[in-house]
Scaffold this active site. Sequence first.
Site, short mmCIF file in Angstrom:
data_model
loop_
_atom_site.label_atom_id
_atom_site.label_comp_id
_atom_site.label_asym_id
_atom_site.label_seq_id
_atom_site.Cartn_x
_atom_site.Cartn_y
_atom_site.Cartn_z
N GLY A 165 1.35 5.71 4.42
CA GLY A 165 0.50 6.47 5.10
C GLY A 165 -0.85 6.00 4.94
N GLY B 16 0.73 -1.12 0.02
CA GLY B 16 -0.03 0.04 0.10
C GLY B 16 0.78 1.24 0.10
N GLY C 143 -1.50 2.87 6.73
CA GLY C 143 -2.00 2.30 7.57
C GLY C 143 -1.17 1.02 7.84
CE LYS C 144 2.82 0.29 3.65
NZ LYS C 144 2.23 1.53 3.25
CD GLU D 66 -8.40 29.88 -10.48
OE1 GLU D 66 -9.05 29.06 -10.57
OE2 GLU D 66 -7.15 30.08 -10.63
P1 ADP Z 1 2.26 3.23 6.77
O1 ADP Z 1 3.10 2.06 7.50
O2 ADP Z 1 1.39 2.57 5.81
O3 ADP Z 1 3.19 4.12 6.02
P2 ADP Z 1 1.07 4.12 9.01
O4 ADP Z 1 0.68 2.84 9.60
O5 ADP Z 1 2.57 4.68 9.78
O6 ADP Z 1 1.36 3.97 7.45
O7 ADP Z 1 0.29 5.47 9.26
C1 ADP Z 1 0.82 6.61 10.13
C2 ADP Z 1 -0.43 7.15 10.78
O8 ADP Z 1 -1.46 7.73 10.00
C3 ADP Z 1 -1.03 6.29 11.83
O9 ADP Z 1 -0.14 6.03 12.93
C4 ADP Z 1 -2.34 6.74 12.04
O10 ADP Z 1 -2.24 7.72 12.95
C5 ADP Z 1 -2.87 7.19 10.59
N1 ADP Z 1 -3.76 6.34 9.89
C6 ADP Z 1 -3.09 5.63 8.69
N2 ADP Z 1 -3.90 5.03 8.20
C7 ADP Z 1 -4.90 4.68 9.18
C8 ADP Z 1 -6.11 4.14 8.90
N3 ADP Z 1 -6.45 3.13 7.90
N4 ADP Z 1 -7.10 4.25 9.99
C9 ADP Z 1 -6.75 5.16 10.99
N5 ADP Z 1 -5.62 5.94 11.10
C10 ADP Z 1 -4.58 5.90 10.31
ZN ZN Z 2 -6.09 27.76 -14.01
#
Ligand code: ADP
Ligand code: ZN
Length: 606
Positions: free
Chosen positions: A204, A201, A206-207, A424
Amino acid sequence: MKEKNYKSVFIWVLVFITIIFLMRAVNQIKLEEEITYSMFKDLLRDGKIKEVRIRNDLIRGTYVLPDEKDGGVKTSNFKTVPVTPDLKLVEELEEKKITYTGEQEKGWVTAILANVGWIIIFLLIWFFMIKQLQGGGKQVAAFGRSKAKMQGGKKTKITFQDVAGCDEAKEELKEIIEFLKDPAKFQKLGGKIPKGVILYGAPGTGKTLLAKAVSGEAGVPFFSSSGSEFVEMFVGVGASRVRDLFDQGRKNAPCLLFIDELDAVGRHRFAGIGGGHDEREQTLNQLLVEMDGFDTKEGVILIAATNRPDVLDRALLRPGRFDRHIVVPIPDLKGREEILSVHSRNIKLAPEVNLMVIARRTPGFVGADLANLMNEAALLAARKSKPAVEMADLEEAIDRLIAGPERKSRMISDREKKIVAYHESGHALIAKLIPGSDPIHKVSIIPRGPSLGYTLQLPTEDRYLTTKSEILTKITVLLGGRAAEEIIFNEITTGAENDLVKVTEITQKMVCEYGMSEKLGPLTLRKREEELFLGRDIMQRERMYSEKTAQLIDEEVKTIIKECEDRGIKILKENIDKLRILAEKLIEKEMLEGDEVDKLFGIAAS
Ligand code: ADP
Ligand code: ZN
């Protein structure tokens, strides 16, 4: 402490001893000449001895001899081993009036103390050398150990309730939670549990959070490490870190091992220009060996995360290794709303706040962005001393995240402002008048980030497929700003540059990738990006088509853009009064919401 630590202590002691002996040896060679006892007695009788220090087993001292070269005297240090206790020695010394003194046996401690300065200097040099080579302030003792130990091993409190918008991924991970809760039960049943799971994925999404939630749900310790930590400067260090990570896993089973950025180690072995990377290859091999070596029965599960599944070495994905692949998607509208509500649990929201509206405004935002958005909004509200976060704070936070903070201080002249307003309005009006285009959410001429103004359209739903006519509409809307400038001011400014970049990109994709050109037909002519990244057969693929086709592509792109431009100009000319009304209103208010635009044209708010 582990065996390895004893080893390093042992090496240190060895180093100390060597230094001390070396220094003693150097002392003696340089400063003391060993002479026979009879020679010493001769010197004594001749009155050449100046002073002596007497020990039971050794006599040290200095003697003087006339220097032959310059006629002066030369003082030398000597040492000699006395023959039995020489009882007359003191008498003889007294007679010649030579200073003498007894000396204590020198022990270990004295020797070390005498050399403390040297040892410290040596230690410092050693320490800094290692620090430099490692490129970071890591402890010497921790060198080569997996950092996982320091980061993890704790039970986390994060559960599936903290993760939103990826229900399918959660569903797939449930089996693993069940297993970790009670490995023995699964053993009895003989079910096959995956050893390794890869979470795919975008950053960010949420992995890491998901992996933590798995360990939290199962109530087992979580050990995390990152692929990039395994790729160190020293060949072999990464491999030993991998070994340590697995050792820890075995010792703490049942538990969960998490490797972030798996692609850093797991990259296809011959990928990339410039060939392999020894250290990485060793680390990868170690990882494969460890994965093959452990049995799921031990109760250790490996979860890895990556955003580049395409570059992973095939060997990693084979059965018995990372054989379960779970996609962690970019959240859709509903997912975004859920994530927003997860992150607003600890934030006081005003009753008017509608998270669905915010979710609709944030297509493409991942979990981390949405968490950030909530936080930013809370900060904004706090700065204004509001009792709760209001819709306006959330909107402002989105704008900041999308385009950078408002540049209120930036001065623009009235003429510039007028041009931007028409530009715009051009975008907005075309978007309004072509049926089926995405509704307008906001039109603004407040400079933000690098742009002078913006028109924000929001799709009513997330789309995965786009039709040709939708793309053409999009191009027309993008060209609308420029068209309006041309109609009203009879000239074009540089303000449309960004629009043109987008237009060109989209049109080229239409022709080359989506096969939407009639002249070229349904063909994909663009090389896939992954292949380029891998660096495989770059040379052969660079050009998949002839010079003639290239010309044809250029012509097609131009034709499409021209048609869209003409269409836009036609629409604007036919509705020039509306264009003026909208632009004037914009100049007055600087920012209009979607429903304000509707009201202006007497359309009922959608
Ligand atoms: P990845 O490992 O995919 O890069 P992270 O798990 O480190 O992403 O996500 C970073 C932060 O973003 C998490 O600590 C959380 O606060 C927020 N976040 C990301 N995905 C989710 C989700 N599906 N639900 C809730 N919070 C999320
Ligand atoms: Zn424009």
